[in-house]
Design a protein around this motif. Structure first.
Motif, PDB file in Angstrom:
ATOM      1  N   GLU A 118       4.716  12.902  -3.791  1.00  0.00           N
ATOM      2  CA  GLU A 118       4.234  14.345  -3.701  1.00  0.00           C
ATOM      3  C   GLU A 118       5.078  15.521  -3.908  1.00  0.00           C
ATOM      4  O   GLU A 118       4.651  16.456  -4.416  1.00  0.00           O
ATOM      5  N   ASP A 119       6.369  15.047  -3.911  1.00  0.00           N
ATOM      6  CA  ASP A 119       7.456  16.034  -4.222  1.00  0.00           C
ATOM      7  C   ASP A 119       7.682  16.493  -5.522  1.00  0.00           C
ATOM      8  O   ASP A 119       8.086  17.506  -6.247  1.00  0.00           O
ATOM      9  N   ASN A 120       7.082  15.494  -6.369  1.00  0.00           N
ATOM     10  CA  ASN A 120       7.627  15.330  -7.929  1.00  0.00           C
ATOM     11  C   ASN A 120       6.667  14.323  -8.456  1.00  0.00           C
ATOM     12  O   ASN A 120       6.996  13.054  -8.588  1.00  0.00           O
ATOM     13  N   GLN A 130       6.915   9.741   6.891  1.00  0.00           N
ATOM     14  CA  GLN A 130       6.431   8.887   8.148  1.00  0.00           C
ATOM     15  C   GLN A 130       6.092   7.706   7.270  1.00  0.00           C
ATOM     16  O   GLN A 130       6.370   6.688   7.224  1.00  0.00           O
ATOM     17  N   GLU A 131       5.008   7.707   6.170  1.00  0.00           N
ATOM     18  CA  GLU A 131       4.334   6.692   5.484  1.00  0.00           C
ATOM     19  C   GLU A 131       5.444   5.998   4.670  1.00  0.00           C
ATOM     20  O   GLU A 131       5.692   4.955   4.540  1.00  0.00           O
ATOM     21  N   ILE A 132       6.370   7.001   4.040  1.00  0.00           N
ATOM     22  CA  ILE A 132       7.572   6.051   3.276  1.00  0.00           C
ATOM     23  C   ILE A 132       8.455   5.252   4.134  1.00  0.00           C
ATOM     24  O   ILE A 132       8.995   4.415   3.560  1.00  0.00           O
ATOM     25  N   LEU A 133       8.411   5.619   5.129  1.00  0.00           N
ATOM     26  CA  LEU A 133       9.162   4.620   6.123  1.00  0.00           C
ATOM     27  C   LEU A 133       8.541   3.377   6.541  1.00  0.00           C
ATOM     28  O   LEU A 133       9.352   2.504   6.379  1.00  0.00           O
ATOM     29  N   SER A 157       0.868  -1.154   0.075  1.00  0.00           N
ATOM     30  CA  SER A 157       0.004   0.026   0.039  1.00  0.00           C
ATOM     31  C   SER A 157       0.944   1.263  -0.142  1.00  0.00           C
ATOM     32  O   SER A 157       1.944   1.441   0.874  1.00  0.00           O
ATOM     33  N   GLY A 158       0.539   2.200  -0.912  1.00  0.00           N
ATOM     34  CA  GLY A 158       1.212   3.606  -0.961  1.00  0.00           C
ATOM     35  C   GLY A 158       2.337   3.335  -1.976  1.00  0.00           C
ATOM     36  O   GLY A 158       2.956   4.609  -2.095  1.00  0.00           O
ATOM     37  N   SER A 186       4.041   7.108  -1.301  1.00  0.00           N
ATOM     38  CA  SER A 186       3.091   8.115  -0.871  1.00  0.00           C
ATOM     39  C   SER A 186       3.442   8.811   0.493  1.00  0.00           C
ATOM     40  O   SER A 186       3.848   7.931   1.301  1.00  0.00           O
ATOM     41  N   GLU A 187       3.046   9.941   0.810  1.00  0.00           N
ATOM     42  CA  GLU A 187       3.128  10.257   1.922  1.00  0.00           C
ATOM     43  C   GLU A 187       1.814  11.119   2.293  1.00  0.00           C
ATOM     44  O   GLU A 187       1.773  12.215   2.378  1.00  0.00           O
ATOM     45  N   ARG A 188       0.981  10.290   2.999  1.00  0.00           N
ATOM     46  CA  ARG A 188      -0.376  10.737   3.316  1.00  0.00           C
ATOM     47  C   ARG A 188      -0.828  10.616   4.832  1.00  0.00           C
ATOM     48  O   ARG A 188      -1.961  10.690   5.183  1.00  0.00           O
ATOM     49  N   TYR A 189       0.068  10.435   5.590  1.00  0.00           N
ATOM     50  CA  TYR A 189      -0.232  10.208   6.889  1.00  0.00           C
ATOM     51  C   TYR A 189      -0.589  11.422   7.727  1.00  0.00           C
ATOM     52  O   TYR A 189      -1.721  11.518   8.580  1.00  0.00           O
ATOM     53  N   THR A 190      -0.113  12.799   7.340  1.00  0.00           N
ATOM     54  CA  THR A 190      -0.503  13.948   8.190  1.00  0.00           C
ATOM     55  C   THR A 190      -1.042  15.053   7.203  1.00  0.00           C
ATOM     56  O   THR A 190      -0.319  15.909   7.184  1.00  0.00           O
ATOM     57  N   PRO A 191      -1.915  14.790   6.291  1.00  0.00           N
ATOM     58  CA  PRO A 191      -2.216  15.982   5.515  1.00  0.00           C
ATOM     59  C   PRO A 191      -2.824  17.284   6.048  1.00  0.00           C
ATOM     60  O   PRO A 191      -2.743  18.203   5.648  1.00  0.00           O
ATOM     61  N   TYR A 192      -3.220  17.079   7.379  1.00  0.00           N
ATOM     62  CA  TYR A 192      -3.549  18.171   8.127  1.00  0.00           C
ATOM     63  C   TYR A 192      -2.451  19.255   8.611  1.00  0.00           C
ATOM     64  O   TYR A 192      -2.624  20.284   9.169  1.00  0.00           O
TER      65      TYR A 192
END
Length: 383
Positions: free
Chosen positions: A347-349, A320-323, A285-286, A307-313
């Motif tokens: 998300e960076d590119n 985090q997620e990529i780890l 996943s991700g 993806s890096e979606r853990y803390t969109p707020y």
């Protein structure tokens, strides 16, 4: 006595040409095995995959028994690739074992593990060396046999249809056997029979070596000129006691040269990625994509994008997620052989690709913080 052939898979174009009639069906089959829900979402598109799998199931045929003759280990091509190799090796073998608790070809393992035919302390024509690493199905089979105090029966196939050695190196999803995959890719079922001693014989192989591996019986194996341009040194590995050596009448010995890339396994890797490229991201996943970098010897270096979606707020993102994804990758079948993993956030590119090595490394070096972005897994066995 026997002719030999190398570089069958010398280029990706040649490899794809060999499987031009089946490649698309096999890619679909692998994708479906990785994500069965696809069949429910698009039943018409994937209806043929079930037929492909059924028509590729292994086929037992005893009528091929008379097509084999017997020879000896020393009569086989004694190919030594590099000056300091410990002896001649089989470098394109298909090593077959069965689960002692659940015998039969559907619970078998077919893998490619180098075989030392002579040298060191091996008794000529009676003993050979079986080298396999961790993360291999044969290890599970030997563990079960050891627990029962019984020898593990091993059959080594050489040659045959090109789909067979490719199946032996494929990182297949759970539930899809190498023999079924070989049948699907080769557009012909994997045909086999058992000899008088109960060893499985590939009816289409050019050569078959049968033997047993007993619990705790090892001998020094190697050195061996390896993928990275240096030698794997001598270490204890399982000893295989030879029972029989079979060959077809006009048998051709298949081998490959192992060394610094690019080599024949470069094409192997490219074809494997083409077949399974979409399957691995579906299983993690991700994960957007992953690339085992051939120039580094495939296993040592992985590039990945997740993806890096853990803390969109939060305004400022941090890894985090990529780890989480990175740890999943390092525990996934042959990807776990990696020594280094570079992972970027998509998300960076959004246009970043792991296949564009220079651009990927530039992206990483422009963003890396050496104080907090390096993570080490120590005191562990990787390879």
């Amino acid at each position: 006595k026997f002719p030999a052939v190398s570089n069958l898979f010398g280029t990706l174009e040649r490899s794809k040409f060999m499987f031009r009639d089946s490649l698309a069906k096999v890619e679909q089959l692998v994708a479906l095995r990785s994500d069965p829900i696809k069949a429910l979402k698009n039943p018409l598109k994937y209806s043929s995959s079930a037929l492909t799998a059924l028509s590729a199931l292994p086929l037992k045929q005893s009528l091929f028994k008379n097509t084999f003759e017997k020879t000896t280990i020393s009569a086989l091509p004694q190919i030594v690739n590099w000056p300091m190799d410990g002896g001649p090796f089989v470098t394109m073998p298909q090593v077959f074992t069965e689960d002692i608790d659940k015998p039969g070809v559907m619970n078998s393992n077919l893998g490619m593990y180098r075989i030392q035919l002579a040298g060191n302390d091996y008794i000529a024509d009676k003993e050979i060396g079986l080298h396999y690493q961790i993360h291999r199905g044969i290890g599970v089979h030997q563990t079960k046999a050891n627990a029962k105090g019984q020898p593990l029966k091993v059959s080594i196939f050489v040659g045959g249809p090109p789909s067979h050695p490719l199946a032996a190196v494929m990182p297949l999803p759970e539930g899809l056997s190498e023999l079924t995959f070989a049948g699907a890719l080769g557009n012909r079922r994997f045909r086999y029979f058992y000899d008088e001693e109960g060893f499985c014989i590939s009816a289409d192989a050019d050569f078959v070596i049968t033997g047993t591996v007993y619990p705790q019986e090892n001998k020094p194996e190697g050195p061996f000129g390896d993928h990275l341009g240096y030698y794997s040194l001598t270490h204890p590995f399982p000893l295989m006691k030879v029972h029989n050596v079979y060959h077809k009448k006009d048998a051709i010995w298949s081998f490959t040269v192992v060394g610094r890339p690019p080599q024949e396994d470069t094409s192997f890797g490219a074809l494997i990625h083409e077949i399974t490229g979409s399957a691995i991201p579906q299983e993690i996943s991700g994960l957007k994509e992953v690339n085992a970098v051939d120039a580094a010897g495939v296993h040592p270096l992985l590039f990945a994008i997740g993806s890096e979606r853990y803390t969109p707020y939060l305004k400022d993102r941090k890894p985090q997620e990529i780890l989480t994804i990175a740890n999943h990758i390092l525990g996934k079948n042959q990807l776990s052989l990696a020594k280094y993993l570079f992972i970027a956030a998509r998300e960076d590119n959004e246009k970043l690709s792991t296949n564009h090595i220079q651009e990927f490394l530039q992206h990483m070096l422009e963003r890396i913080d050496l104080k907090k972005d390096l993570h080490f897994h120590t005191n562990t066995t990787i390879d």
